[in-house]
Motif scaffolding. Sequence first.
Motif, mmCIF file in Angstrom:
data_model
loop_
_atom_site.group_PDB
_atom_site.id
_atom_site.type_symbol
_atom_site.label_atom_id
_atom_site.label_comp_id
_atom_site.label_asym_id
_atom_site.label_seq_id
_atom_site.Cartn_x
_atom_site.Cartn_y
_atom_site.Cartn_z
ATOM 1 N N PHE A 58 0.529 -1.139 -0.142
ATOM 2 C CA PHE A 58 -0.245 -0.185 0.105
ATOM 3 C C PHE A 58 0.785 1.103 -0.122
ATOM 4 C CE2 PHE A 58 -2.053 -3.188 2.912
ATOM 5 C CZ PHE A 58 -2.988 -3.586 1.911
ATOM 6 N N HIS A 59 0.699 2.121 -0.918
ATOM 7 C CA HIS A 59 1.417 3.268 -0.885
ATOM 8 C C HIS A 59 1.354 4.313 0.384
ATOM 9 C CE1 HIS A 59 2.567 2.417 -5.080
ATOM 10 N NE2 HIS A 59 1.165 2.050 -5.291
ATOM 11 N N THR A 60 0.177 4.341 0.682
ATOM 12 C CA THR A 60 0.089 5.160 2.135
ATOM 13 C C THR A 60 -0.383 4.018 3.081
ATOM 14 O OG1 THR A 60 -2.115 5.964 1.328
ATOM 15 C CG2 THR A 60 -0.210 7.172 0.786
ATOM 16 N N ARG A 61 -0.287 4.347 4.362
ATOM 17 C CA ARG A 61 -0.968 3.596 5.403
ATOM 18 C C ARG A 61 -2.308 3.779 5.393
ATOM 19 N NH1 ARG A 61 1.792 2.984 11.467
ATOM 20 N NH2 ARG A 61 0.221 1.784 12.402
ATOM 21 N N PRO A 62 -3.024 2.631 5.216
ATOM 22 C CA PRO A 62 -4.272 2.425 5.259
ATOM 23 C C PRO A 62 -5.198 2.752 6.476
ATOM 24 C CG PRO A 62 -3.536 0.512 4.183
ATOM 25 C CD PRO A 62 -2.379 1.228 4.993
ATOM 26 N N ASP A 63 -6.333 3.829 6.299
ATOM 27 C CA ASP A 63 -6.902 4.183 7.469
ATOM 28 C C ASP A 63 -8.034 3.054 7.803
ATOM 29 O OD1 ASP A 63 -8.101 5.548 9.521
ATOM 30 O OD2 ASP A 63 -9.122 6.980 8.503
ATOM 31 N N LEU A 64 -7.620 2.058 8.498
ATOM 32 C CA LEU A 64 -8.712 1.065 8.850
ATOM 33 C C LEU A 64 -9.743 1.317 9.836
ATOM 34 C CD1 LEU A 64 -5.828 -1.900 8.567
ATOM 35 C CD2 LEU A 64 -7.224 -0.954 6.814
ATOM 36 N N ARG A 65 -10.847 0.641 9.507
ATOM 37 C CA ARG A 65 -12.177 0.752 10.548
ATOM 38 C C ARG A 65 -12.339 -0.765 11.017
ATOM 39 N NH1 ARG A 65 -15.987 5.732 8.238
ATOM 40 N NH2 ARG A 65 -14.280 7.252 8.289
ATOM 41 N N VAL A 66 -12.893 -0.752 12.008
ATOM 42 C CA VAL A 66 -13.335 -1.834 12.632
ATOM 43 C C VAL A 66 -14.452 -2.547 11.824
ATOM 44 C CG1 VAL A 66 -14.467 -3.186 14.641
ATOM 45 C CG2 VAL A 66 -12.776 -1.437 14.911
ATOM 46 N N ASN A 67 -14.404 -3.871 11.469
ATOM 47 C CA ASN A 67 -15.328 -4.558 10.647
ATOM 48 C C ASN A 67 -16.493 -4.991 11.662
ATOM 49 O OD1 ASN A 67 -16.692 -6.829 9.262
ATOM 50 N ND2 ASN A 67 -15.016 -6.961 7.999
ATOM 51 N N THR A 68 -17.527 -4.308 11.487
ATOM 52 C CA THR A 68 -18.661 -4.538 12.547
ATOM 53 C C THR A 68 -19.286 -5.767 12.335
ATOM 54 O OG1 THR A 68 -19.978 -3.209 10.987
ATOM 55 C CG2 THR A 68 -18.918 -2.192 12.833
ATOM 56 N N LEU A 69 -19.691 -6.398 11.068
ATOM 57 C CA LEU A 69 -19.837 -7.645 10.889
ATOM 58 C C LEU A 69 -19.101 -8.712 11.304
ATOM 59 C CD1 LEU A 69 -22.390 -9.378 9.691
ATOM 60 C CD2 LEU A 69 -20.935 -9.281 7.256
ATOM 61 N N LEU A 70 -17.965 -8.647 11.233
ATOM 62 C CA LEU A 70 -17.075 -9.623 11.718
ATOM 63 C C LEU A 70 -16.988 -9.710 13.152
ATOM 64 C CD1 LEU A 70 -15.116 -12.111 11.237
ATOM 65 C CD2 LEU A 70 -13.276 -10.351 10.654
ATOM 66 N N SER A 71 -16.907 -8.512 14.000
ATOM 67 C CA SER A 71 -16.971 -8.298 15.171
ATOM 68 C C SER A 71 -18.158 -8.849 15.830
ATOM 69 C CB SER A 71 -16.985 -6.910 15.827
ATOM 70 O OG SER A 71 -15.816 -6.115 15.322
ATOM 71 N N GLU A 72 -19.295 -8.810 15.343
ATOM 72 C CA GLU A 72 -20.721 -9.438 15.785
ATOM 73 C C GLU A 72 -20.634 -11.081 15.573
ATOM 74 O OE1 GLU A 72 -23.883 -7.948 13.685
ATOM 75 O OE2 GLU A 72 -23.726 -5.830 14.392
ATOM 76 N N VAL A 73 -20.074 -11.288 14.677
ATOM 77 C CA VAL A 73 -19.715 -12.877 14.381
ATOM 78 C C VAL A 73 -18.737 -13.659 15.536
ATOM 79 C CG1 VAL A 73 -18.871 -14.939 12.973
ATOM 80 C CG2 VAL A 73 -20.173 -13.018 11.793
#
Length: 266
Positions: A58-73
């Motif tokens: 990745f050319h720049t550091r990705p701004d990652l957000r929590v995967n809510t669906l996976l969190s619920e699972v």
Amino acid sequence: MASANTSWSEENLSCTICLDVFNSPVTTPCGHNFCRTCIHHFWDKKLEYKCPLCNELFHTRPDLRVNTLLSEVVDRFGTSVRVKEEPCVEPGEVPCDVCTGTQLKAVKSCLVCLISYCQTHLEPHQRVTVLKKHPLVEPMDRLEDRMCEKHDRILELFCKKEQVCVCLLCTVTDHKSHPVVPLKEEYEVKTAQLGKIEAEVPQRIQERKLKIKEMKDAVDLSKKDADKEIADARQALTSLIGSMVTGFLPTTMGWYLVITLLSVSL
């Protein structure tokens, strides 16, 4: 409307970095999931931002957000991976770069990921098809410093002509026809030479001390000889002046000669 049954396993719900159940899972632009803390900790140690699984850059550091669906699972299934106890790293051993708590002893280093892994965190490299292709070597500390900046390969050879570490590709480009030896072999030679020098140092220091003492003694002796010669010369001059005073007529020229000799002697 038909419903699809999804089969979830520990493998689906585990972070491939810490090998434990996801904790605040985030998804990279390439579609892989990791614990938010794990992936940030992983990138903090890197100059480039790559996916630990597919190695996509990745050319720049990705701004990652929590995967809510996976969190619920994860919250629903609540499964976790059992981690066997492993010995902690001892002095002189290479630590695992992935362990976030107590660092464990690394068993292998990956030349693609440039990371050293303990037995637990090495598991994805033994299971995931893409990671199986990564070359693994015996644990090495500070892998980034051991890579050829030009060819991005490990520095495993030593050029005898230019006295530098080189990679295999260097031997067919910039260092073609130069005599090279395995880095380990050169390390053993240098270590033996260093040991010999260290053994000779005390003897050389003692020899230098004796040489300095001899020079100091010689200077002191020369100074004593010079003082003696000056004293003898003054005594002889004093006797000469005395003879001249009693033997010469007290003419103006005679007294001038006496005064001159006295001033020279003083």
